[in-house]
Design an enzyme around this catalytic site. Sequence first.
Site, PDB file in Angstrom:
ATOM      1  N   ASP A   1       1.433  -3.390   3.017  1.00 28.08           N
ATOM      2  CA  ASP A   1       1.279  -2.280   2.065  1.00 28.08           C
ATOM      3  C   ASP A   1       2.436  -1.289   2.066  1.00 28.08           C
ATOM      4  O   ASP A   1       2.283  -0.169   1.621  1.00 28.08           O
ATOM      5  CB  ASP A   1      -0.036  -1.548   2.343  1.00 28.08           C
ATOM      6  CG  ASP A   1       0.053  -0.617   3.533  1.00 28.08           C
ATOM      7  OD1 ASP A   1       0.826  -0.920   4.470  1.00 28.08           O
ATOM      8  OD2 ASP A   1      -0.630   0.420   3.534  1.00 28.08           O
ATOM      9  N   GLU A   2       3.599  -1.687   2.579  1.00 27.55           N
ATOM     10  CA  GLU A   2       4.717  -0.746   2.541  1.00 27.55           C
ATOM     11  C   GLU A   2       6.028  -1.465   2.298  1.00 27.55           C
ATOM     12  O   GLU A   2       6.184  -2.638   2.649  1.00 27.55           O
ATOM     13  CB  GLU A   2       4.798   0.090   3.825  1.00 27.55           C
ATOM     14  CG  GLU A   2       5.044  -0.745   5.048  1.00 27.55           C
ATOM     15  CD  GLU A   2       5.072   0.056   6.338  1.00 27.55           C
ATOM     16  OE1 GLU A   2       5.791   1.059   6.420  1.00 27.55           O
ATOM     17  OE2 GLU A   2       4.373  -0.370   7.273  1.00 27.55           O
TER      18      GLU A   2
ATOM     19  N   ASP B   1       4.353   3.718   0.875  1.00 29.86           N
ATOM     20  CA  ASP B   1       3.288   3.227   1.755  1.00 29.86           C
ATOM     21  C   ASP B   1       1.941   3.543   1.108  1.00 29.86           C
ATOM     22  O   ASP B   1       1.669   4.685   0.743  1.00 29.86           O
ATOM     23  CB  ASP B   1       3.428   3.921   3.125  1.00 29.86           C
ATOM     24  CG  ASP B   1       2.501   3.330   4.178  1.00 29.86           C
ATOM     25  OD1 ASP B   1       1.485   2.705   3.807  1.00 29.86           O
ATOM     26  OD2 ASP B   1       2.771   3.514   5.367  1.00 29.86           O
TER      27      ASP B   1
END
Length: 416
Positions: free
Chosen positions: A121-122, A27
């Site tokens: 974003d992960e 993350d």
Amino acid sequence: MSKQDGTHRQVSDLSVDDGTSTMLHVDMDAFYASVELLERPDLRGKPVIVAHDSPRSVVTTATYEARRYGVRAAIPLARARQLCPRAIILEPHHELYRQVSDRVMDIFRGFTPLVEQVSIDEAFLDVSGARRLYGLPGTIAATIRAQIWDVLKLRCTVGVAANKSVAKIASTLAKPDGLLIVPAAQTAAFLAPLPVRSIWGVGAVTGKSLADAGIQTVRELTETPQAVLERLVGRAAAVHLRQLSMGQDVRGIALTREEKSIGHEHTFDTDIYELGHVRRTLLGIADRTGRRLRAHGVVAGGIALKLRDEDFRTLSRSRKLPDPTDVTRVIAQQGVALLEAVWPELDGLGVRLVGLRGERLTTTPAQAALWDDTETWKSTDDVSDALQAKFGSGALLPAALLHPREKTRIDPGSLD
Ligand code: TTP
Ligand code: CA
């Protein structure tokens, strides 16, 4: 739940990694804000908020420096200003975040094709098959963190655990810029002292029902009789909660369509009219495809062939395999069968491009298949992979794959 400002950060040393946990949750830290700071290095170390600067907007994200004042995603910007009057407010640039996100995901896919992107974003990465190439999962996590920094100048946090649920919890606790490894045998002990809200999927409503019944920690949850739990949250949720609280989570990586295959293509310098020539090139492609599947620790449940003729018409054929494979000989046989079946449809036109892909990828089963005749080929593949790793691509050619009439050398240069 952690306070999301890094004050109770938990990280671990690579020495705790015994290789039993192979799921990574990666993350990016304060993603939008960190991307903005790439253009504004003068603001590094300062409280920065990303938000539309209008009276009724909410905070999109904030740097950890701003979080220390209580600034959080989704709170009103006006409130954030009261909490941290000196915070600098930057407008969001969504297209830029999407571009950076693509580069982040590309870095992940360099380590394993088993990447499940869960938000901008992960992602979860199953690295069980990547060990031979990149080392233990903790080492892979550290390498990914270093690469994200070297290439993009961004920080991320990685949780390494036996499954997705625990990996996600681990990364949350390790934020920011951290790495937390939970060896499989320590899963229950790791979870026990955490608040029930840490369990992925326990939201405000379930959390409150449990808290009202005096269940605060995961340990208390595991000690609650099943019948009591069912009365509190319902039967299905109770079963699910019980499993997650004991660290059991069997969900594998969910691949998106584009990520579901591994393969190679070759474009010929001149159009090819002889079946034998295309077949020989295809054998080299099968060899490379098998090698990549094995390197990533995945098996293909289907094989697809792609031919493009001199008129740029594309012919695609695929078939499902009775048993998923990473064995070069099986991939080659299937590819050649598809090629021979589709050949008449070229109607005499030359071939510009030939490609092969392993599809329906799954992780290689931990236990080897029972002895069958592909096993000997598998060991041949292992030897060949080791030699290639040592002497480089093209050092060894799949002569064993060649049709007896065509024991000619494949020119490695003709492979892509
Ligand atoms: P998150 O991963 O939740 O947050 P983050 O990356 O900013 O911070 P960290 O992971 O270190 O805690 O979300 C990723 C991005 O998604 C975030 O930078 C901005 C965006 N986002 C929103 O637009 N609205 C929201 O409510 C949240 C939570 C995130
Ligand atoms: Ca993030």
